[in-house]
Design a protein around this motif. Structure first.
Motif, mmCIF file in Angstrom:
data_model
loop_
_atom_site.group_PDB
_atom_site.id
_atom_site.type_symbol
_atom_site.label_atom_id
_atom_site.label_comp_id
_atom_site.label_asym_id
_atom_site.label_seq_id
_atom_site.Cartn_x
_atom_site.Cartn_y
_atom_site.Cartn_z
ATOM 1 N N ASN A 19 0.735 -1.247 -0.007
ATOM 2 C CA ASN A 19 0.067 -0.144 -0.082
ATOM 3 C C ASN A 19 0.676 1.384 0.064
ATOM 4 O OD1 ASN A 19 -2.491 1.523 0.107
ATOM 5 N ND2 ASN A 19 -2.186 1.627 2.412
ATOM 6 N N ARG A 20 1.691 1.421 -0.923
ATOM 7 C CA ARG A 20 2.369 2.722 -1.191
ATOM 8 C C ARG A 20 2.080 3.127 -2.504
ATOM 9 N NH1 ARG A 20 8.142 2.903 -0.867
ATOM 10 N NH2 ARG A 20 7.996 5.000 -0.034
ATOM 11 N N PRO A 21 0.973 3.696 -2.914
ATOM 12 C CA PRO A 21 0.399 3.747 -4.343
ATOM 13 C C PRO A 21 1.113 4.766 -4.969
ATOM 14 C CG PRO A 21 -1.504 4.243 -2.956
ATOM 15 C CD PRO A 21 -0.329 3.403 -2.241
ATOM 16 N N GLU A 22 1.454 5.752 -4.253
ATOM 17 C CA GLU A 22 2.079 7.025 -4.668
ATOM 18 C C GLU A 22 3.671 6.815 -5.067
ATOM 19 O OE1 GLU A 22 3.424 6.386 -0.308
ATOM 20 O OE2 GLU A 22 1.354 6.418 -1.433
ATOM 21 N N ARG A 23 4.248 5.623 -4.654
ATOM 22 C CA ARG A 23 5.525 5.146 -5.101
ATOM 23 C C ARG A 23 5.580 4.002 -5.756
ATOM 24 N NH1 ARG A 23 8.779 7.988 -5.948
ATOM 25 N NH2 ARG A 23 10.390 6.580 -5.156
ATOM 26 N N LEU A 24 4.333 3.683 -6.255
ATOM 27 C CA LEU A 24 4.169 2.325 -7.379
ATOM 28 C C LEU A 24 4.442 1.389 -6.331
ATOM 29 C CD1 LEU A 24 5.348 3.566 -10.784
ATOM 30 C CD2 LEU A 24 2.952 3.463 -9.777
ATOM 31 N N ARG A 49 -5.137 -20.301 4.569
ATOM 32 C CA ARG A 49 -4.623 -21.313 3.566
ATOM 33 C C ARG A 49 -3.695 -20.920 2.489
ATOM 34 N NH1 ARG A 49 -7.383 -25.795 3.393
ATOM 35 N NH2 ARG A 49 -5.588 -26.359 2.104
ATOM 36 N N VAL A 50 -4.430 -19.603 2.012
ATOM 37 C CA VAL A 50 -3.711 -19.088 0.677
ATOM 38 C C VAL A 50 -3.695 -17.678 0.773
ATOM 39 C CG1 VAL A 50 -4.115 -18.795 -1.685
ATOM 40 C CG2 VAL A 50 -4.736 -20.995 -0.687
ATOM 41 N N VAL A 51 -2.602 -16.997 0.695
ATOM 42 C CA VAL A 51 -2.265 -15.684 0.449
ATOM 43 C C VAL A 51 -1.911 -14.920 -1.055
ATOM 44 C CG1 VAL A 51 -0.684 -13.729 1.119
ATOM 45 C CG2 VAL A 51 -0.976 -15.523 2.631
ATOM 46 N N VAL A 52 -2.995 -14.158 -1.130
ATOM 47 C CA VAL A 52 -2.969 -13.611 -2.513
ATOM 48 C C VAL A 52 -2.246 -12.219 -2.383
ATOM 49 C CG1 VAL A 52 -4.221 -12.368 -4.506
ATOM 50 C CG2 VAL A 52 -4.965 -14.467 -3.390
ATOM 51 N N LEU A 53 -0.969 -11.930 -3.129
ATOM 52 C CA LEU A 53 -0.096 -10.663 -3.064
ATOM 53 C C LEU A 53 -0.625 -9.848 -4.102
ATOM 54 C CD1 LEU A 53 1.981 -9.299 -1.792
ATOM 55 C CD2 LEU A 53 3.699 -10.346 -3.022
ATOM 56 N N THR A 54 -0.751 -8.573 -3.900
ATOM 57 C CA THR A 54 -0.942 -7.582 -5.015
ATOM 58 C C THR A 54 -0.599 -6.328 -4.518
ATOM 59 O OG1 THR A 54 -2.816 -7.033 -6.359
ATOM 60 C CG2 THR A 54 -3.219 -7.127 -4.223
ATOM 61 N N GLY A 55 -0.768 -5.163 -5.499
ATOM 62 C CA GLY A 55 -0.585 -3.588 -4.981
ATOM 63 C C GLY A 55 -1.797 -2.886 -5.187
ATOM 64 N N ALA A 56 -1.634 -1.775 -4.397
ATOM 65 C CA ALA A 56 -2.477 -0.722 -4.528
ATOM 66 C C ALA A 56 -2.283 0.298 -5.455
ATOM 67 C CB ALA A 56 -2.825 0.048 -3.032
ATOM 68 N N GLY A 57 -3.351 0.483 -6.068
ATOM 69 C CA GLY A 57 -3.295 1.712 -7.168
ATOM 70 C C GLY A 57 -3.122 0.933 -8.614
ATOM 71 N N ARG A 58 -2.120 1.463 -9.361
ATOM 72 C CA ARG A 58 -1.924 1.183 -10.815
ATOM 73 C C ARG A 58 -0.576 0.390 -11.056
ATOM 74 N NH1 ARG A 58 1.615 4.940 -13.438
ATOM 75 N NH2 ARG A 58 2.145 6.594 -11.865
ATOM 76 N N ALA A 59 -0.056 0.035 -9.644
ATOM 77 C CA ALA A 59 1.177 -0.936 -10.001
ATOM 78 C C ALA A 59 1.099 -2.226 -8.918
ATOM 79 C CB ALA A 59 2.509 -0.158 -9.552
ATOM 80 N N PHE A 60 1.901 -3.062 -9.349
ATOM 81 C CA PHE A 60 2.222 -4.065 -8.262
ATOM 82 C C PHE A 60 3.340 -3.906 -7.543
ATOM 83 C CE2 PHE A 60 4.340 -8.414 -7.422
ATOM 84 C CZ PHE A 60 3.426 -8.985 -6.800
ATOM 85 N N CYS A 61 4.481 -3.561 -8.033
ATOM 86 C CA CYS A 61 5.685 -3.229 -7.449
ATOM 87 C C CYS A 61 6.711 -2.714 -8.400
ATOM 88 C CB CYS A 61 6.413 -4.152 -6.513
ATOM 89 S SG CYS A 61 7.560 -3.758 -5.304
#
Length: 266
Positions: A19-24, A49-61
């Motif tokens: 969750n740092r969308p301002e820094r992608l 049981r399962v973790v889904v990893l994603t990014g806030a805003g318009r980028a993953f990382c």
């Protein structure tokens, strides 16, 4: 505001959002530490049981945050030691994801380059949105593309020749090419990638926790097996161990009675 958001979407399934969308969602020390603690706690929680990893805003990382004030060198400290510490801090997150007994699915919703690219590689399964972009860009920044586990994971996922081309050029490639080379399992519309990951997460959750753990662990161990015989020996021991958990009988009984098996927690 927390730089990591954890949402339990349904029993057993957690979405972890950078969750740092301002820094992608670039990897700064504070976010890395929050992510480390979150992953350790999730892996130790018997109900997860399962973790889904994603990014806030318009980028993953977008990789390491080179502009972070926390990365400013101290003139009183050895510069090599400082950079090495930073390198290890990021790489340890990748290793943690790789070694977790809990499967991790990457829902790549935008740019995933540098350390973000290798972060996606460390996950067990990857899905991408149409706008996703990937790249092992280190070589274009004057350093080796062999970074954060990329030289280990990428050839095993896409093959050595494709990995060599991507790592030597450092070029950015899109989601459709990623699917074509087997880097991601599916490409979906923007905004739908987490839902696509959740569909696979539910399929995993339907299986016995012990069986899922042993499948992930044995799969990655046998990637490095020195021979077919070694791989078979590891599989045989794993199957015997799982059989004595008693859940194979539970599965057979449920099949005969057309019911849903009730698995034991880890």
């Amino acid at each position: 505001m927390s730089e990591i958001i954890i949402d339990e979407i349904e029993p057993g399934v957690v979405v972890l959002t950078m969750n740092r969308p301002e820094r992608l969602n670039a990897l700064a020390p504070a976010m890395l530490e929050q992510m480390r603690q979150a992953l350790i706690e999730l892996d130790e929680a018997p109900g997860v049981r399962v973790v889904v990893l994603t990014g806030a805003g318009r980028a993953f990382c977008a990789g390491a945050d080179v502009k972070s004030e926390d990365n400013t060198p101290s003139p009183s400290k050895n510069p090599v030691a400082q950079v090495f510490h930073s390198q290890e801090q990021i790489a340890s997150i990748h290793e943690l994801i790789h070694r977790m007994r809990t499967p991790v699915i990457a829902a790549v919703n935008g740019v995933a380059v540098g350390g973000g690219f290798s972060l996606a590689l460390a996950c067990d399964v990857r899905f991408a949105s149409e706008s996703a972009r990937f790249g092992s860009i280190f070589v274009t920044r004057g350093v080796s593309s062999c970074d954060m586990g990329t030289s280990y994971l990428l050839p095993r996922i896409v093959g050595i020749s494709r990995a060599a081309e991507l790592m030597l050029t450092g070029r950015i490639f899109d989601a459709n090419e990623a699917r074509g080379i087997g880097l991601v399992q599916d490409v979906v519309d923007d905004g739908a990638v987490v839902d696509r990951a959740l569909a696979t997460a539910r399929q995993i959750v339907a299986n016995a926790p012990m069986a899922v753990w042993m499948t992930k662990e044995t799969l990655w161990q046998n990637i490095d097996a020195p021979s077919f015989r070694h791989a078979l020996d590891t599989e045989n021991r794993t199957q015997v161990m799982c059989s004595f958990s008693g859940e194979i009988r539970q599965a057979f009984d449920a099949f005969v009675n057309q019911t849903t098996p009730q698995w034991k927690q880890l």
